[in-house]
Design a protein around this motif. Structure first.
Motif, PDB file in Angstrom:
ATOM      1  N   ASN A  41     -13.513   7.999  43.231  1.00  0.00           N
ATOM      2  CA  ASN A  41     -12.127   8.078  43.462  1.00  0.00           C
ATOM      3  C   ASN A  41     -11.237   8.725  42.321  1.00  0.00           C
ATOM      4  OD1 ASN A  41     -13.649   6.754  40.678  1.00  0.00           O
ATOM      5  ND2 ASN A  41     -12.010   4.889  40.868  1.00  0.00           N
ATOM      6  N   MET A  42     -11.676   9.329  40.889  1.00  0.00           N
ATOM      7  CA  MET A  42     -11.053  10.328  40.349  1.00  0.00           C
ATOM      8  C   MET A  42     -11.040  11.728  40.769  1.00  0.00           C
ATOM      9  SD  MET A  42     -11.709  11.658  36.717  1.00  0.00           S
ATOM     10  CE  MET A  42     -11.948   9.843  35.554  1.00  0.00           C
ATOM     11  N   TYR A  43     -12.085  12.122  41.874  1.00  0.00           N
ATOM     12  CA  TYR A  43     -11.485  13.567  42.219  1.00  0.00           C
ATOM     13  C   TYR A  43     -10.707  12.983  43.678  1.00  0.00           C
ATOM     14  CZ  TYR A  43     -12.003  16.857  45.566  1.00  0.00           C
ATOM     15  OH  TYR A  43     -12.477  18.606  46.001  1.00  0.00           O
ATOM     16  N   ALA A  66      -9.313  23.973  35.873  1.00  0.00           N
ATOM     17  CA  ALA A  66      -8.453  23.995  35.500  1.00  0.00           C
ATOM     18  C   ALA A  66      -7.219  23.759  34.290  1.00  0.00           C
ATOM     19  CB  ALA A  66      -7.468  25.080  36.029  1.00  0.00           C
ATOM     20  N   TYR A  67      -6.992  21.778  35.113  1.00  0.00           N
ATOM     21  CA  TYR A  67      -6.572  21.052  34.388  1.00  0.00           C
ATOM     22  C   TYR A  67      -7.375  20.181  33.798  1.00  0.00           C
ATOM     23  CZ  TYR A  67      -2.116  21.434  36.945  1.00  0.00           C
ATOM     24  OH  TYR A  67      -0.406  21.938  37.476  1.00  0.00           O
ATOM     25  N   LEU A  68      -8.474  20.207  33.796  1.00  0.00           N
ATOM     26  CA  LEU A  68      -9.355  19.326  33.131  1.00  0.00           C
ATOM     27  C   LEU A  68     -10.452  20.006  31.859  1.00  0.00           C
ATOM     28  CD1 LEU A  68     -11.119  16.983  35.513  1.00  0.00           C
ATOM     29  CD2 LEU A  68      -9.853  16.154  34.442  1.00  0.00           C
ATOM     30  N   SER A  69     -10.004  21.619  31.836  1.00  0.00           N
ATOM     31  CA  SER A  69     -10.474  22.463  31.103  1.00  0.00           C
ATOM     32  C   SER A  69      -9.427  23.072  29.930  1.00  0.00           C
ATOM     33  CB  SER A  69     -11.218  23.829  31.129  1.00  0.00           C
ATOM     34  OG  SER A  69     -12.106  23.282  32.399  1.00  0.00           O
ATOM     35  N   THR A  70      -8.663  22.605  30.227  1.00  0.00           N
ATOM     36  CA  THR A  70      -7.081  22.880  29.292  1.00  0.00           C
ATOM     37  C   THR A  70      -5.952  22.455  29.016  1.00  0.00           C
ATOM     38  OG1 THR A  70      -5.760  23.988  31.412  1.00  0.00           O
ATOM     39  CG2 THR A  70      -7.541  25.126  29.949  1.00  0.00           C
ATOM     40  N   GLY A  71      -6.117  20.762  30.108  1.00  0.00           N
ATOM     41  CA  GLY A  71      -4.323  20.297  29.489  1.00  0.00           C
ATOM     42  C   GLY A  71      -3.938  19.497  31.259  1.00  0.00           C
ATOM     43  N   ILE A  72      -4.045  18.326  30.457  1.00  0.00           N
ATOM     44  CA  ILE A  72      -3.590  17.231  32.129  1.00  0.00           C
ATOM     45  C   ILE A  72      -2.065  16.952  32.113  1.00  0.00           C
ATOM     46  CG2 ILE A  72      -5.867  16.951  32.558  1.00  0.00           C
ATOM     47  CD1 ILE A  72      -5.226  13.938  31.455  1.00  0.00           C
ATOM     48  N   ASP A  73      -1.681  17.007  32.815  1.00  0.00           N
ATOM     49  CA  ASP A  73      -0.161  16.070  32.932  1.00  0.00           C
ATOM     50  C   ASP A  73      -0.395  14.902  32.797  1.00  0.00           C
ATOM     51  OD1 ASP A  73      -0.464  15.658  35.380  1.00  0.00           O
ATOM     52  OD2 ASP A  73       1.569  17.112  36.703  1.00  0.00           O
ATOM     53  N   ASP A  74       0.718  14.137  32.764  1.00  0.00           N
ATOM     54  CA  ASP A  74       1.028  13.368  32.336  1.00  0.00           C
ATOM     55  C   ASP A  74       0.751  11.808  33.400  1.00  0.00           C
ATOM     56  OD1 ASP A  74       2.248  13.207  29.608  1.00  0.00           O
ATOM     57  OD2 ASP A  74       4.067  13.269  30.505  1.00  0.00           O
ATOM     58  N   ARG A  75       1.533  12.347  34.555  1.00  0.00           N
ATOM     59  CA  ARG A  75       0.901  11.262  35.430  1.00  0.00           C
ATOM     60  C   ARG A  75      -1.013  11.312  36.132  1.00  0.00           C
ATOM     61  NH1 ARG A  75       2.759  12.260  41.764  1.00  0.00           N
ATOM     62  NH2 ARG A  75       0.588  10.649  42.753  1.00  0.00           N
ATOM     63  N   MET A  76      -1.934  12.096  35.273  1.00  0.00           N
ATOM     64  CA  MET A  76      -3.114  12.694  35.449  1.00  0.00           C
ATOM     65  C   MET A  76      -3.506  11.343  34.265  1.00  0.00           C
ATOM     66  SD  MET A  76      -3.891  16.401  36.137  1.00  0.00           S
ATOM     67  CE  MET A  76      -3.715  17.345  37.636  1.00  0.00           C
ATOM     68  N   LYS A  77      -2.621  11.942  33.183  1.00  0.00           N
ATOM     69  CA  LYS A  77      -3.802  10.886  32.648  1.00  0.00           C
ATOM     70  C   LYS A  77      -3.387   9.365  32.773  1.00  0.00           C
ATOM     71  CE  LYS A  77      -1.706  14.080  29.518  1.00  0.00           C
ATOM     72  NZ  LYS A  77      -0.443  13.814  27.924  1.00  0.00           N
ATOM     73  N   MET A  78      -2.631   8.838  33.754  1.00  0.00           N
ATOM     74  CA  MET A  78      -2.405   7.812  34.689  1.00  0.00           C
ATOM     75  C   MET A  78      -3.967   7.250  35.170  1.00  0.00           C
ATOM     76  SD  MET A  78       0.403   6.549  33.790  1.00  0.00           S
ATOM     77  CE  MET A  78       0.843   4.895  34.815  1.00  0.00           C
ATOM     78  N   ILE A  79      -5.169   8.495  35.511  1.00  0.00           N
ATOM     79  CA  ILE A  79      -5.981   8.524  35.850  1.00  0.00           C
ATOM     80  C   ILE A  79      -7.138   7.630  34.633  1.00  0.00           C
ATOM     81  CG2 ILE A  79      -8.368   8.953  37.275  1.00  0.00           C
ATOM     82  CD1 ILE A  79      -6.090  11.201  38.471  1.00  0.00           C
ATOM     83  N   ARG A  80      -7.661   6.612  35.585  1.00  0.00           N
ATOM     84  CA  ARG A  80      -8.720   5.602  34.395  1.00  0.00           C
ATOM     85  C   ARG A  80      -9.818   6.496  34.009  1.00  0.00           C
ATOM     86  NH1 ARG A  80     -11.581   0.599  36.318  1.00  0.00           N
ATOM     87  NH2 ARG A  80     -13.402   0.541  34.553  1.00  0.00           N
ATOM     88  N   GLY A  81      -9.922   6.416  32.384  1.00  0.00           N
ATOM     89  CA  GLY A  81     -11.568   7.864  32.536  1.00  0.00           C
ATOM     90  C   GLY A  81     -11.554   9.252  32.431  1.00  0.00           C
TER      91      GLY A  81
END
Length: 115
Positions: A41-43, A66-81
């Motif tokens: 579900n995260m993928y 690239a995002y998970l290695s170097t920084g995620i945006d605000d919307r991605m931060k909403m994904i549980r875990g």
């Protein structure tokens, strides 16, 4: 070719993650496995968001790493875990790249000894 406005920006690290993904077989294999180990579900949430942003299917794995290695945006931060998961990606990325010391965008060079 990488177009950025600062060598010390998070964008630079994000673009270096892409560069490593396409130039290092070892990096690409390790990060592909990390992406594939994400909860389904995260993928799917990440994939859906990236496709909505305009990325195409063939680059989804690269963008996720690239995002998970170097920084995620605000919307991605909403994904549980995702924050817990991001730590593993960031730690692995630093093994390959490391974080250079801040030199205000300049590379430190050793001066040659006088003979």
């Amino acid at each position: 070719l990488i177009g950025i406005n600062s060598m010390s920006s998070r964008t630079f690290e994000h673009e270096m993650a892409h560069a490593l993904f396409y130039t290092s077989k070892e990096y690409r294999e390790e990060f592909t496995e990390l992406v594939k180990s994400l909860r389904p579900n995260m993928y799917e949430d990440l994939e859906s968001y990236l496709l909505q942003m305009g990325y195409c299917e063939p680059v989804v794995i690269d963008e996720i790493q690239a995002y998970l290695s170097t920084g995620i945006d605000d919307r991605m931060k909403m994904i549980r875990g995702i924050k817990t998961c991001q730590k593993k990606f960031s730690k692995t990325f630093k093994r390959y790249y490391g974080k250079p010391k801040n030199t205000n965008g300049r590379t430190k060079r050793k001066t040659a000894e006088k003979v």
